[in-house]
Motif scaffolding. Structure first.
Motif, PDB file in Angstrom:
ATOM      1  N   PHE A   1       0.873  -1.178   0.000  1.00 23.27           N
ATOM      2  CA  PHE A   1       0.000   0.000   0.000  1.00 23.27           C
ATOM      3  C   PHE A   1       0.910   1.228   0.000  1.00 23.27           C
ATOM      4  O   PHE A   1       1.503   1.577   1.017  1.00 23.27           O
ATOM      5  N   VAL A   2       1.049   1.844  -1.154  1.00 15.81           N
ATOM      6  CA  VAL A   2       2.081   2.873  -1.336  1.00 15.81           C
ATOM      7  C   VAL A   2       1.458   4.208  -1.719  1.00 15.81           C
ATOM      8  O   VAL A   2       0.270   4.300  -2.023  1.00 15.81           O
ATOM      9  N   ALA A   3       2.316   5.215  -1.702  1.00 19.02           N
ATOM     10  CA  ALA A   3       1.877   6.568  -2.065  1.00 19.02           C
ATOM     11  C   ALA A   3       2.216   6.875  -3.511  1.00 19.02           C
ATOM     12  O   ALA A   3       3.179   6.347  -4.078  1.00 19.02           O
ATOM     13  N   THR A   4       1.429   7.750  -4.101  1.00 21.96           N
ATOM     14  CA  THR A   4       1.705   8.261  -5.437  1.00 21.96           C
ATOM     15  C   THR A   4       3.018   9.058  -5.402  1.00 21.96           C
ATOM     16  O   THR A   4       3.330   9.675  -4.378  1.00 21.96           O
ATOM     17  N   PRO A   5       3.813   9.068  -6.466  1.00 21.04           N
ATOM     18  CA  PRO A   5       5.022   9.900  -6.478  1.00 21.04           C
ATOM     19  C   PRO A   5       4.710  11.343  -6.084  1.00 21.04           C
ATOM     20  O   PRO A   5       3.736  11.931  -6.547  1.00 21.04           O
ATOM     21  N   GLY A   6       5.517  11.880  -5.188  1.00 20.45           N
ATOM     22  CA  GLY A   6       5.287  13.227  -4.681  1.00 20.45           C
ATOM     23  C   GLY A   6       4.453  13.250  -3.422  1.00 20.45           C
ATOM     24  O   GLY A   6       4.184  14.321  -2.858  1.00 20.45           O
ATOM     25  N   TYR A   7       4.045  12.056  -2.976  1.00 18.10           N
ATOM     26  CA  TYR A   7       3.220  11.935  -1.772  1.00 18.10           C
ATOM     27  C   TYR A   7       3.846  10.920  -0.821  1.00 18.10           C
ATOM     28  O   TYR A   7       4.718  10.136  -1.204  1.00 18.10           O
ATOM     29  N   VAL A   8       3.401  10.937   0.437  1.00 19.38           N
ATOM     30  CA  VAL A   8       3.805   9.937   1.416  1.00 19.38           C
ATOM     31  C   VAL A   8       2.548   9.429   2.133  1.00 19.38           C
ATOM     32  O   VAL A   8       1.494  10.060   2.080  1.00 19.38           O
ATOM     33  N   ILE A   9       2.669   8.287   2.778  1.00 21.45           N
ATOM     34  CA  ILE A   9       1.579   7.751   3.585  1.00 21.45           C
ATOM     35  C   ILE A   9       1.746   8.228   5.024  1.00 21.45           C
ATOM     36  O   ILE A   9       2.828   8.142   5.595  1.00 21.45           O
ATOM     37  N   VAL A  10       0.664   8.740   5.602  1.00 21.66           N
ATOM     38  CA  VAL A  10       0.647   9.165   7.004  1.00 21.66           C
ATOM     39  C   VAL A  10      -0.425   8.352   7.723  1.00 21.66           C
ATOM     40  O   VAL A  10      -1.574   8.277   7.270  1.00 21.66           O
ATOM     41  N   SER A  11      -0.021   7.741   8.839  1.00 19.33           N
ATOM     42  CA  SER A  11      -0.953   6.961   9.647  1.00 19.33           C
ATOM     43  C   SER A  11      -1.092   7.616  11.015  1.00 19.33           C
ATOM     44  O   SER A  11      -0.093   7.966  11.648  1.00 19.33           O
ATOM     45  N   ALA A  12      -2.332   7.801  11.467  1.00 14.16           N
ATOM     46  CA  ALA A  12      -2.589   8.363  12.794  1.00 14.16           C
ATOM     47  C   ALA A  12      -3.509   7.414  13.542  1.00 14.16           C
ATOM     48  O   ALA A  12      -4.605   7.093  13.069  1.00 14.16           O
ATOM     49  N   ASP A  13      -3.066   6.965  14.711  1.00 13.07           N
ATOM     50  CA  ASP A  13      -3.777   5.920  15.456  1.00 13.07           C
ATOM     51  C   ASP A  13      -4.043   6.393  16.879  1.00 13.07           C
ATOM     52  O   ASP A  13      -3.129   6.892  17.548  1.00 13.07           O
ATOM     53  N   TYR A  14      -5.294   6.275  17.319  1.00 12.51           N
ATOM     54  CA  TYR A  14      -5.603   6.601  18.709  1.00 12.51           C
ATOM     55  C   TYR A  14      -4.858   5.640  19.636  1.00 12.51           C
ATOM     56  O   TYR A  14      -4.826   4.428  19.410  1.00 12.51           O
ATOM     57  N   SER A  15      -4.291   6.161  20.697  1.00 14.60           N
ATOM     58  CA  SER A  15      -3.546   5.358  21.655  1.00 14.60           C
ATOM     59  C   SER A  15      -4.452   4.921  22.802  1.00 14.60           C
ATOM     60  O   SER A  15      -5.090   5.758  23.438  1.00 14.60           O
ATOM     61  N   GLN A  16      -4.523   3.605  23.033  1.00 17.38           N
ATOM     62  CA  GLN A  16      -5.267   3.027  24.167  1.00 17.38           C
ATOM     63  C   GLN A  16      -6.657   3.648  24.305  1.00 17.38           C
ATOM     64  O   GLN A  16      -7.108   3.966  25.405  1.00 17.38           O
ATOM     65  N   ILE A  17      -7.330   3.755  23.189  1.00 16.88           N
ATOM     66  CA  ILE A  17      -8.570   4.521  23.175  1.00 16.88           C
ATOM     67  C   ILE A  17      -9.645   3.909  24.061  1.00 16.88           C
ATOM     68  O   ILE A  17     -10.362   4.613  24.788  1.00 16.88           O
ATOM     69  N   GLU A  18      -9.782   2.576  24.058  1.00 14.81           N
ATOM     70  CA  GLU A  18     -10.860   1.977  24.831  1.00 14.81           C
ATOM     71  C   GLU A  18     -10.608   2.064  26.332  1.00 14.81           C
ATOM     72  O   GLU A  18     -11.544   2.218  27.118  1.00 14.81           O
ATOM     73  N   LEU A  19      -9.337   1.991  26.742  1.00 17.15           N
ATOM     74  CA  LEU A  19      -9.027   2.182  28.165  1.00 17.15           C
ATOM     75  C   LEU A  19      -9.316   3.617  28.588  1.00 17.15           C
ATOM     76  O   LEU A  19      -9.795   3.866  29.707  1.00 17.15           O
ATOM     77  N   ARG A  20      -9.027   4.557  27.727  1.00 14.32           N
ATOM     78  CA  ARG A  20      -9.327   5.956  28.038  1.00 14.32           C
ATOM     79  C   ARG A  20     -10.848   6.158  28.163  1.00 14.32           C
ATOM     80  O   ARG A  20     -11.317   6.911  29.020  1.00 14.32           O
ATOM     81  N   ILE A  21     -11.580   5.484  27.285  1.00 13.10           N
ATOM     82  CA  ILE A  21     -13.040   5.587  27.365  1.00 13.10           C
ATOM     83  C   ILE A  21     -13.547   4.948  28.649  1.00 13.10           C
ATOM     84  O   ILE A  21     -14.468   5.465  29.300  1.00 13.10           O
ATOM     85  N   MET A  22     -12.951   3.819  29.042  1.00 18.84           N
ATOM     86  CA  MET A  22     -13.326   3.192  30.308  1.00 18.84           C
ATOM     87  C   MET A  22     -13.087   4.151  31.474  1.00 18.84           C
ATOM     88  O   MET A  22     -13.912   4.272  32.386  1.00 18.84           O
TER      89      MET A  22
END
Length: 941
Positions: A706-727
């Motif tokens: 799963f790659v980026a188009t030339p001139g672009y990059v892939i950025v991933s943003a993930d919630y950390s320990q989200i369900e524990l925070r909700i608890m």
């Protein structure tokens, strides 16, 4: 000549049960069930609107036994007891019926059917026309030239000809017919193995039940033997089936039929009842009616303007809840049909199109549907469009039907160009069923659909996420309509034809019905979407659908060469594992054959079968669960698991993904389904990007493609320990809140407590165990599950759990509160008000009930996490568009957002993205999103 007057008889007991089962689990502000009450109000309102009558009565079964119970003690013995939630609503239902002006009758010692039969006979004897509103087939025996049945659930009207067509016998033979086939619902035996066809055949041949009995010796075969066995019973069965039409009603009708004049509404009492039930729309209508009345008047002299069906019609018809009863029909000898009249039009010329363009422009809201060449939204082309502007009024615009019999149609591109201004006008409201698909189809023709105001798929999902949401099921469940299915007009399997090959007249009825039913469903759902449910629908689901459309349209770039290399590597590794398994087994065998594997493991190798579950055929299972247990002690099962894992990875991803690349875009376009998971989470399919296994190195490597188009990059943003925070937020536990507020490692903090060591001395192994405890307990895991996961004794697991709850007592309190609340109301809620129903929470079966209780604890966390990621998507998409960036959202996977970011915008996105995700909602603990960047999805982790 004087016209006959009309008596309307309502089978209140039948209505009550149908209302209860048709409605979701509605609750009053005090938590009392109200669904049956709500449904009864709507159903009666519809009758009052659509059926013209002079006299009326709503008849209910009285408490206690009837003469049939004395005649046959086993009568209705098979029926389950009345649901507690239904029983709790009966008294209020009766009050609402009376306060609405309907005469209400209940007579001891007989059933509602008997009272209805008696009234029908008396009215007919007085020269009246009788309409019986019921869904009970037994009532067909009452039909005469003056007595007609109507079923609002199926929009069916049965006169004498209708009874003959439906049952195969005339009304005068219904008793005989039912006696022969029996009635399982009421536990009335018939002739064993005698079904409707046999009963009709016998009655045609021998004229009556008495004739069948007289000629029983002539009937051959096993069913003939059964008939002769039943001869002694049949007279009693006929007596049980026969509706009693001579019930003494003098006390109930002191003024004769004049006692059944529809009464005045008791508006103050209705206001009290609706307020107690929490029926805001109904209450508002009552208050408007009361305000419109003259000060001295007790009854509204002139009813308020009719509300759309959204203000309360269970089956979608437009009703005015407090309108006066309709005036008698001009010719009451012909009962008014209860089925909604349909006016469906096929648009085939310019004049018709122009007329409908004017209707669309003038309508407050339009139901829209597309008929297409494919279910693939990126490939589908328009065959036709349908529109509905009011219940029962719809049109189909065919544009690309083909075949020798296809009529001349308007040219597709030119016609779409004429429709485009309306379709793209944000001020013209549209609604539909799963409009995300229609957005794609229109986009394939260069049209951007704007003005989406409602989507019945999403409305149903928000109201009752635990049920099915396809239009056919919704129509049946909520409107009592049996719709024409796609398979009925296109066929199935290899013989299925494309929609463009369907005859236009057939297609028109199907397509116009879709638009019509969708409009009626929308009116039905509107009053159910109130308070926080309305916010979930309007502020989350509807706008997220537009973001998902854009994400699906964006797609993701896949590197074919990387996948080809991975497929080759996986194939080589599978061959190596195959040879190793042959060596361990001592012979070659088919690794994909459960039967051969069973013979090798438990036969040739002699692995003990104690505790191994069996298959339905009686053999021993070799499923994944069994192999995982065996792999702890035996090498062959471990190799089989490795082989299966690689085989699935190869077939599902490395081999298949290249075949899913869209030839026009060169990218893969998944479909995000909103209305699947009960918790509110999105589901990804074709391909499923959420199930790529990432716990193995081979699985993680798939993400390298799963790659980026030339001139672009892939950025991933993930919630950390989200369900524990909700608890932490939900439970309000002080220790957990403090740990997150200070940025403490929650797993280390838990480990320190559970293992009794200083925070600084927590080992990696102890932290991993604490992580299992943290996540296991919020998933409702008990000591047995925890013991199995950590490989420890049950006693040790219980000690860990006890230590955990000593550190976080608020979590234990939350869990107990949640179990109690779930059992009381049948659902739990997310932080934002999404309702997550738990059908098994009151199950008599302890195991099913315990499973529902575990789900009740976890569902608010999963559901809130789902809401948060959706809110984050809205915030991120809104920011990207406001800043007019080239970067775009391309995937959503669980608690993660994936973007394809222009290199020139990377610094800007990298800074703002985690802020937007953290600010999606304000909880009692800070939200944290971790961001990664790379040339591929895997590199961005």
């Amino acid at each position: 000549m004087a016209f006959m007057k009309t008596l309307l008889l309502i089978d209140g007991s039948s209505y009550l049960y149908r209302a209860f089962h048709a409605m979701p689990d509605l609750r009053s502000p005090q938590g009392e069930p109200t669904g049956a009450i709500y449904g009864m109000v709507n159903m009666l309102a519809r009758l009052c609107k659509e059926v013209r009558f002079d006299y009326s009565a709503c008849i209910f079964d009285a408490k206690g036994k009837t003469f049939r119970d004395e005649l046959y003690p086993e009568y209705k013995a098979n029926r389950p007891s009345m649901p507690t939630d239904l029983a709790a609503q009966i008294a209020t239902v009766h009050e609402v019926v009376r306060a609405s002006g309907w005469p209400l009758l209940m007579v001891d010692g007989v059933e509602a059917d008997d009272v209805i039969g008696t009234l029908a006979r008396q009215a007919a004897a007085e020269g009246m026309q009788v309409i019986i509103s019921t869904g009970d087939k037994d009532m067909a025996q009452l039909v005469t030239p003056q007595v007609t049945l109507v079923n609002t659930m199926t929009n069916e009207t049965l006169d004498e000809a209708g009874v003959k067509e439906k049952f195969g016998v005339p009304p005068t033979r219904i008793i005989d017919y039912l006696t022969l086939i029996g009635d399982k619902v009421d536990n009335v035996p018939g002739v064993d193995k005698c079904g409707p066809k046999t009963a009709v055949k016998w009655l045609e041949e021998y004229d009556s039940l008495d004739g069948v009995i007289a000629h029983a010796a002539n009937v051959g075969g096993k069913v003939g033997e059964n008939l002769r066995t039943a001869l002694e019973w049949l007279p009693r069965g006929r007596e049980l089936i026969t509706i009693k039409c001579d019930v003494a009603l003098a006390a109930e009708l002191p003024a004769g039929m004049e006692s059944l004049l529809h009464g005045e509404r008791n508006l103050p009492r209705l206001a009290e009842l609706f307020s107690e039930c929490g029926f805001r729309t109904f209450l508002r209508e009552v208050q408007q009616a009361m305000g419109a009345a003259e000060p001295a008047a007790e009854v509204v002299a002139e009813a308020p303007a009719a509300q759309p069906a959204s203000s309360g019609d269970l089956f979608g018809a437009t009703t005015d809840l407090f309108a006066e009863p309709p005036a008698p029909a001009a010719n009451p000898a012909v009962p008014a049909a209860t089925q909604l009249a349909r006016h469906y039009e096929t648009i085939l010329d310019d004049a018709q199109l122009e007329a409908w363009l004017q209707k669309l422009a003038a309508a407050d809201i339009v139901s829209l549907d597309t008929e297409t060449t494919s279910l693939d939204p990126m490939q589908a082309r328009i065959v036709g469009l349908s529109f509905a502007i009011e219940p029962g009024h719809a049109a189909y615009l065919p544009l690309a039907h083909r075949g020798p019999d296809a009529p001349q149609q308007l040219e597709r591109d030119a016609t779409l160009a004429r429709l485009k201004p309306w379709l793209e006008d944000a001020g013209k409201k549209k609604l539909g069923q799963n409009l995300k698909y229609d957005r794609h189809v229109l986009a394939n023709h260069g049209i951007t659909l704007r003005g989406v105001a409602d989507d019945t798929l999403l409305a149903s999902y928000v109201i009752e996420s635990h049920l099915r949401h396809n239009m056919d099921d919704l129509a049946s469940r909520h409107l009592g309509e049996t719709t024409v299915s796609y398979e009925e007009i296109c066929g199935k399997g290899a013989k299925q034809i494309g929609f463009d090959e369907v005859a236009v007249d057939v297609a028109a009825n199907y397509a116009a019905e879709d638009a019509d039913i969708t409009l009626r469903l929308n009116q039905y759902f509107a009053p159910l979407l109130t308070g926080r449910l309305l916010s979930v629908y309007r502020d989350i689901e509807l706008p997220v659908a537009e973001v998902l459309f854009k994400m699906e349209r964006n797609g993701v770039l896949i590197d074919r060469d990387i996948l080809a290399a991975q497929s080759h590597q996986l194939g080589s590794e599978m061959l190596r594992l195959e040879q190793e398994t042959y060596a361990l087994a001592g012979q070659p065998f088919n690794l994909n054959s459960p039967k051969q594997l069973q013979e090798i493991l438990f036969g040739k190798l002699g692995i003990p079968t104690k505790g191994v579950k069996k298959t339905p055929s009686g053999g021993f299972s070799t499923d994944e669960e069994v192999l995982e247990k065996l792999a702890l002690d035996y090498p062959l099962p471990k190799l089989i698991l490795q082989y299966r894992s690689l085989a699935k990875l190869k077939s599902t991803y490395t081999d298949k993904l290249p075949t899913l690349i869209n030839p026009q875009t060169g990218r893969v376009h998944t479909n995000y389904a909103q209305a699947v998971a009960i918790t509110g989470r999105l589901a990804s399919n074709d391909p499923n990007l959420q199930n790529i296994p990432v716990r193995t190195a081979e699985g993680r490597r798939v993400r390298e493609a799963f790659v980026a188009t030339p001139g672009y990059v892939i950025v991933s943003a993930d919630y950390s320990q989200i369900e524990l925070r909700i608890m932490a937020h939900l439970s309000g536990d002080e220790g957990m809140l403090a740990a997150f507020a200070s940025g403490e490692d929650i797993h280390k903090a838990t480990a320190a407590e559970v293992f009794g060591v200083p925070l600084a001395e927590v080992s990696g192994e102890q932290r991993r165990a604490a992580k299992a405890i943290n996540f296991g307990l919020i998933y409702g895991m008990g000591k047995y599950g925890l013991a199995s996961q950590l490989g420890i004794s049950n006693d040790a697991a219980q000690q860990y759990i006890d230590s955990y709850f000593r550190k976080y007592p608020g979590v234990a309190d939350y869990m107990q509160r949640t179990r109690v609340a779930a059992a009381e109301q049948g659902y739990v809620e997310t932080v934002f008000g999404r309702r997550l129903y738990l059908p098994e929470i009151r199950a008599a079966n302890q195991a099913r009930r315990a499973g529902a209780e575990r789900a009740a604890i976890n569902a608010p966390m999963q559901g809130t996490a789902a809401d948060l990621i959706k809110l984050a998507m809205l915030a991120v998409q809104g920011w990207l568009e406001a800043e007019q960036l080239q970067s775009k959202l391309i995937m959503q996977v669980h608690d993660e957002l994936v973007l394809e970011v222009a290199e020139a915008e990377l610094a800007q996105v990298r800074e703002r993205l985690p802020q937007l995700m953290a600010g999606a909602a304000a909880l009692k603990v800070p939200l944290l999103a971790e961001v990664g960047v790379g040339p591929s999805w895997e590199a961005a982790h």
